[in-house]
Write an enzyme that holds these catalytic residues in place. Structure first.
Site, PDB file in Angstrom:
ATOM      1  CG  ASP A 164      -2.060  -0.891   1.102  1.00  0.00           C
ATOM      2  OD1 ASP A 164      -2.572  -0.980  -0.024  1.00  0.00           O
ATOM      3  OD2 ASP A 164      -2.450  -1.522   2.093  1.00  0.00           O
ATOM      4  CD  GLN A 183     -22.122  20.139   2.494  1.00  0.00           C
ATOM      5  OE1 GLN A 183     -21.485  20.734   3.375  1.00  0.00           O
ATOM      6  NE2 GLN A 183     -22.670  18.942   2.699  1.00  0.00           N
TER       7      GLN A 183
END
Lengths: 569, 677
Positions: free
Chosen positions: B304, B374
């Site tokens: 990884d 957002q």
């Protein structure tokens, strides 16, 4: 000295193209010569009832090998015991006793050609031509077939690609078709080569006739003998196959030391070359056959190095060593060709599991005797046709096991892991040799009257050990000087002959088939590179030390002690 | 404990506390039941009894006979001692683990509600237990509610607390560890007696150690060598009798023991145990010796990116002001926007921007605007209406355009340039002006490139797995020096890649911690789970790293290789030794009847008696002398196979032939005066 280099140079020059040709023959793809041989081969396949394209598993292959041996062996045994009643027996050779016939049959069936009889007196022309020569031609090709199958196995089998497909992993490993592997090289390779050599030898004066031999009056008037019968026969073809097929069993008892088998220096060169020509060809064959030219280079390089070293030492010991010309050493020496060519022949005939001689090994200097023994104990310097390479593969697996560990990976050959089951099979072969050789030597030497030695002391040990070593190596050369035509020698040697042949040919095939089933790891810089000088040297060390360690005591008591006591005189 | 292991590595035989019990064990292991497991040593032990009997029966001069018997007995004891030392080194660790397991109690939650206190041994898988700060975790399990910091020092030796949380990839807890804060509910996953601690104790003590496949194969080879030499020696008197050599039974046994591979035979079990111990010293718990061995064979490492190759948190490494913007302006704006930013990225920006200007603090009244999913940007609203924002290109572009600003054409090129380097671009704006770009790089761990180079030299390929886009992945791959990468990887990609590599015949190792890594960990030939990972991952893997350091995989590979090399090197050494021993014993054996054999006495040993004893003493002494090597492993520089083979053949092959000639001669010089008395 010239002969030394000439023989090696010619063998290498001829071995290369012959090796490529032999590889093509074994691969079985369409090739030149098909028009000539294909019909004949189809007839033979039809007779046996096989389809040459159909592959066999190792079981099928080994089974076919054993069946073919059983059938041929029984036929020849019967022939030898009934030859007196059969045609083509102008000199009136009698039937052989059961034990001598058994030993002779097994000896030729195993491509050994150890002779406890004298051919010219004890075999009919029919027995020589139909029995002996047939086996001499076919058995080396059987050895070749087994090694071809083993090499196919090591490369994953003929169906390696098909078995990679999903769900096909359990398919048996296809190691080839035994019958095709024997018939194709016999017809396309061995017989033409023999024909050529027969013609060359006949040109030098080796007899080739069906007529009985002439009666002559000895020139030397002082001998008691009034008339002598000179035995003749179709000698040249037999000498050709005897030399080319790592056979060694001559028409005449004293083999190529007899001028009738080996009349001129040129015939001697031809016959010496023939000793190693086919074994060298087999080493060259490995490259094109497996598609691994670097592997072939390892095989050839290792074998050639050991061969040159051993032949060089023999030559030195016979001609240059201090005391080489001493009276004790000169006893029984062959002087027609001289010590040089004799030493070269002695070295090559034991390196190749041939066993023919042009001088009696009993009369070699003790150290040369040591070298010939060492050659046969290793039995893979070139080795018999097929069997030599097969034995080499055994050493290779052992060498890879040790060397592989030292590179920090589980040992693998061509990317396939050597694990407990393979080592267990190798262990059988490692154990068999000392068990048979030392066990039987001990019995023969310890039980009074069994050995029938002509020599007491150290030389006697050499004689007995040599006889069994020669039998186990399927070499067939004799140290001679043994009264070896007894039931003990015949039966014990017959057992040794079989033990030296069948496990050594079949077990590597089984190992190769087991390996072929394994996952193949791609070769990386981390995997052991066997095609390097480093590994070749490691391999030679493994071969020499392994042999030396097992047989050091008996070699010390035999030839080494013999040498030391001669030196002390 | 970590400290202790480090010390141990320096001095493998340190601490008399290991040696004394091992010495006792060496005698205990003489019992037939135990010695039969090692055929080579069993033969020596049998030989000892034979020489003792022969000496009693008057077959040899008593002084000589007993000396040989003693030398043989010591050889067996040294072999046993080697194994005992290797075992005892694990035992200390086992004892401290046991303490952690003792007297645990649990607060079991009844299904109907309420809780009861029970002994930990009464817990069954599926039971729910409540653990609060200051209490010990009673059994292995998975947190199903809450999060807590836990001290795992009892198991891992690492005293820094770790965070464990329900519903994450770090939900596993181990029995015997201590909860430091908060309150968690754990579902028990292990049967009593089969917990992680139990298994670890068993492994460490070597009580259920099984021989590894390669050890079995080598054992067969050594067994057959022993049998071979048994034949050689057994037939010798019969062959010798032909020339009137009277072979003495004591001498024959001496010859046999010198020839059979006692050195490697005595050290083989120790090498196997030491392999696992070395893994344990690296804080890697291998579930079997086989796992360590296979690690040496691994061809491909799946790593990884995050945690293994890079530190995992992106850090600011450069500011790129746009044309016409003062670099100082960008630096100041970036700093102000990040001063109150708690994320690692924010902190790294502060660190980079501060430089010498250490005093700059946020002005009073500044309002920090945290990152939201957002808005995809964060920043600060300063008193006086100054609005500074930093964020992704599109978010900032929208923000600036809303304020009536323009997006300079240059910006996109700058952003792409940074992205191409494998870094993450963060755009900074002040009001409606775009100032420039902050470069956030995933920082590659120090020394990792060299490690990959070592692996490559050993023929091991590294593959980086990352969720980054291909461009970023390619850059990091190039910088770290991995051989290949999988970008935008999903969990199932790991499994697919492992299968593909395995179809190509390669052995694959991987690291994982999450539950969705479990199938890949199980499929991999070597699966190393992080201790912090889920129970599923730890079950599927065949090794667990107690430090939860993914880079440990590299160490494991080296330990595996080292173990195989040690076996091979000592086998070679053992066999090579035989050459010189022959030269010592054969002349001695035959000297009485065949005087000319003296020519073979190349070492000029003083008498047959001292020659035999010298060879035997060398044979016995070489075992304890090589124990440190067996335990530590043969030192090796990562190199290609041919290079390794050449080095080892020179040291252990050629050295193995030559060394005993010198050593036996030296021993002979030392003991010869004893015989002249």
């Amino acid at each position: 000295m010239n002969e030394f280099f000439l023989v090696f140079a010619l063998a290498l020059i001829l071995g290369w193209p012959l090796g490529r040709y032999l590889a093509a023959v074994l691969r079985g793809a369409p090739m030149r010569g098909d028009r000539l041989f294909l019909g004949l081969e189809r007839g033979l396949y039809g007779l046996i009832g096989t389809d040459p394209g159909r592959g066999m598993s190792w079981r099928g292959y080994a089974g076919a090998f054993l069946v073919s041996n059983l059938v041929l062996g029984s036929a020849v045994w019967l022939l030898l015991m009934t030859q007196a009643w059969l045609p083509l027996n102008p000199d009136g050779a009698p039937n052989m006793s059961w034990d001598l016939a058994l030993h002779t049959m097994v000896s030729f069936l195993t491509n050994t050609n150890q002779q406890h009889y004298s051919g010219q007196a004890q075999l009919s022309y029919l027995a020589q031509m139909l029995g002996i020569v047939t086996l001499q031609v076919v058995t080396p090709m059987m050895g070749l077939a087994l090694v071809a199958a083993t090499l196919r196995g090591l490369c994953g089998g003929r169906n390696a690609e098909a078995r990679k497909a999903e769900g096909q992993e359990q398919l048996p490993v296809d190691v080839g078709n035994y019958w095709a592997d024997v018939i194709r090289p016999t017809l396309r390779f061995m017989l033409p080569l023999c024909l050529l050599w027969s013609v060359l030898l006949t040109s030098q004066g080796v007899p080739a006739t069906f007529a009985g031999g002439p009666q002559v009056v000895p020139v030397d008037a002082t001998v008691q003998l009034q008339a002598q019968k000179i035995p003749l026969g179709p000698v040249a073809p037999m000498v050709a196959i005897k030399q080319l097929g790592t056979n060694g069993g001559g028409w005449y008892g004293p083999n190529s030391a007899v001028p009738l088998e080996n009349p001129t220096p040129l015939s001697n060169l031809l016959e010496t070359l023939a000793l190693i020509l086919v074994p060298v060809t087999v080493a060259f064959m490995v490259g094109p056959f497996t598609g691994r030219p670097r592997f072939a280079a390892l095989v050839l390089g290792t074998m050639l190095s050991m061969s040159l070293a051993s032949a060089g030492l023999a030559l030195w010991s016979e001609t240059y060593a201090p005391g080489a010309g001493a009276m004790a050493i000169m006893e029984g020496k062959e002087v027609r060709f001289g010590p040089g060519p004799s030493a070269l022949w002695a070295a090559l005939t034991t390196q190749t599991s041939n066993g023919s001689v042009n001088a009696m090994h009993d009369s070699l200097a003790p150290l040369t005797g040591l070298i010939t023994l060492g050659n046969m104990l290793i039995n893979a310097i070139w080795g018999g046709i097929g069997c030599g390479l097969q034995q080499f593969i055994v050493y290779l697996l052992l060498g890879v096991f040790l060397a592989g560990l030292m590179t920090g990976r589980t040992p693998e050959l061509f990317g396939r892991k050597i694990e407990a089951q393979e080592v267990r099979l190798l262990a059988v072969l490692v154990l068999l040799q000392p068990l048979v050789l030392l066990g039987l030597s001990a019995i023969t030497l310890a039980v009074p009257g069994l050995a029938g030695n002509s020599n007491p002391g150290f030389h006697g040990i050499s004689q007995v050990f040599y006889e069994y070593t020669s039998a186990f190596a399927n070499n067939g050369s004799g140290f001679e000087g043994l009264g070896d035509a007894t039931v003990w020698w015949n039966v014990s040697c017959a057992v040794v002959l079989a033990l030296g042949r069948y496990p050594a040919l079949i077990i590597p095939l089984v190992i190769a088939a087991l390996l072929a089933r394994k996952r193949q790891a791609p070769e990386s810089t981390g995997s052991l590179q066997i095609e390097t000088p480093t590994f070749a040297l490691t391999l030679i060390a493994v071969i020499v030390i392994l042999t030396l360690l097992q047989f050091m005591p008996v070699l010390v008591l035999g030839p080494v002690a013999d040498h030391l006591s001669l030196a002390a005189r | 404990m970590k400290h202790m292991t480090a010390k141990k590595q320096e001095r493998p035989l340190s601490g008399g506390q290991h040696l004394a019990p091992a010495l006792v064990d060496a005698f205990v292991k003489l019992a037939p039941r135990h010695i039969i497991r090692n055929p080579v040593m069993a033969v020596v032990w049998l030989g000892t009894l034979v020489t003792a009997g022969a000496t009693l029966a008057g077959q040899a001069r008593p002084g000589f006979g007993w000396a040989v018997t003693l030398a043989l007995l010591i050889t067996v004891l040294f072999g046993n001692f080697a194994e005992a030392v290797a075992e005892s080194r694990g035992r200390g660790q086992a004892a401290s683990l046991r303490r952690a397991r003792q007297d645990l109690t649990a607060r079991r939650l009844a299904p109907a509600g309420g809780e009861q206190t029970v002994a930990a041994a009464a817990l069954r898988p599926g039971d729910l237990v409540l653990i609060e700060a200051g209490q010990l975790v009673p059994a292995d399990g998975e947190i199903i509610e809450g999060l807590a910091t836990i001290n795992e020092a009892a198991v891992t030796g690492e005293s820094a607390p770790v965070l464990r949380e329900a519903g994450t990839d770090r939900s596993g807890v181990i029995g015997g560890t201590k909860v430091l804060s908060d309150r968690i509910v754990v579902r028990v996953t292990a049967e009593p007696g089969h917990s992680f601690l139990d298994r670890m104790i068993a492994l460490v003590e070597g009580s259920n150690r099984q021989k590894t496949p390669n050890e079995i194969a080598l054992g067969i080879l050594l067994g057959v060598m022993t049998l071979t030499f048994l034949i050689v020696v057994a037939t010798l008197p019969f062959i010798g009798s032909f020339v009137g050599v009277n072979t003495n039974l004591v001498l024959l046994v001496a010859l046999l023991v010198c020839l059979i591979p006692t050195t490697i035979g005595g050290l083989l079990p120790a090498i196997g145990i030491a392999g696992m111990n070395r893994a344990l010293q690296a804080n890697v718990l291998a579930k079997s010796g086989k796992a360590v061995e296979v690690a040496g064979d691994v061809d491909v490492l799946l790593l990884d990116k995050t945690g293994t190759i890079t530190h995992g948190d992106r850090q600011a490494t450069a500011f790129h002001p746009l044309a016409g913007v003062d670099a100082e302006h960008l630096r100041q704006a970036a700093l102000l926007a990040s001063l109150a930013d708690p994320t690692p990225e924010g902190k790294s920006i502060v660190k980079l921007a501060r430089g010498r200007d250490a005093r700059l603090e946020a002005p009073a009244g500044a309002l920090f605007v945290p990152f939201s999913a957002q808005a995809r940007m964060s920043g600060v609203d300063l008193p006086g209406g100054r609005i500074i924002r930093k964020g992704a290109l599109d978010a900032i572009a929208r923000h600036v355009q809303l304020q009536g600003g323009l997006i300079p054409g240059e910006l996109e090129a700058r952003v792409t340039e940074v992205a191409r380097k494998g870094a993450t671009p963060l755009v900074v704006c002040d009001g409606r002006h775009v100032l420039g770009v902050i470069e956030l790089s995933d920082v590659i761990k120090h020394g990792i490139k060299e490690r990959f180079a070592r692996l490559r030299a050993m023929g091991v390929k590294t593959v980086m797995i990352t969720g980054d886009n291909p461009l970023t992945a390619a850059n990091i791959a190039a910088e770290a020096g991995v051989d290949d990468y999988i970008a935008e990887a999903r969990p199932e990609d790991k499994l697919a890649r492992i299968r593909a590599e395995q179809r190509g015949g390669r052995l694959v190792a991987m690291v994982g911690d999450g539950t969705n890594d479990a199938p890949a960990l199980a499929q991999a030939d070597v699966g190393l789970a992080m201790n912090s990972g889920t129970q599923a991952a730890k079950e599927a893997a065949n090794m667990v790293d107690l430090d939860s350091d993914p880079a440990k995989l590299l160490e494991v590979v080296e330990i595996g290789k080292q173990q195989l090399i040690t076996r091979g090197a000592l086998t070679t050494f053992s066999l090579a030794n035989d050459v010189s021993k022959y030269f010592a014993i054969l002349p001695a054996l035959f000297a009485a009847t065949i005087p000319q054999m003296a020519a073979l006495n190349v070492m000029q040993l003083s008498s047959p008696t001292s020659a035999v004893l010298s060879a035997l003493i060398f044979n016995a002494l070489i075992i304890p002398l090589l124990i440190p090597l067996a335990l530590r492993g043969v030192r090796f520089k990562p190199a290609g196979a041919t290079q390794l083979l050449r080095n080892n053949m020179l040291i252990y092959g050629v050295g193995g032939v030559l060394l005993p000639f010198i050593a036996i001669k030296a021993i002979d010089l030392l003991i010869a005066p004893l015989f002249s008395l």
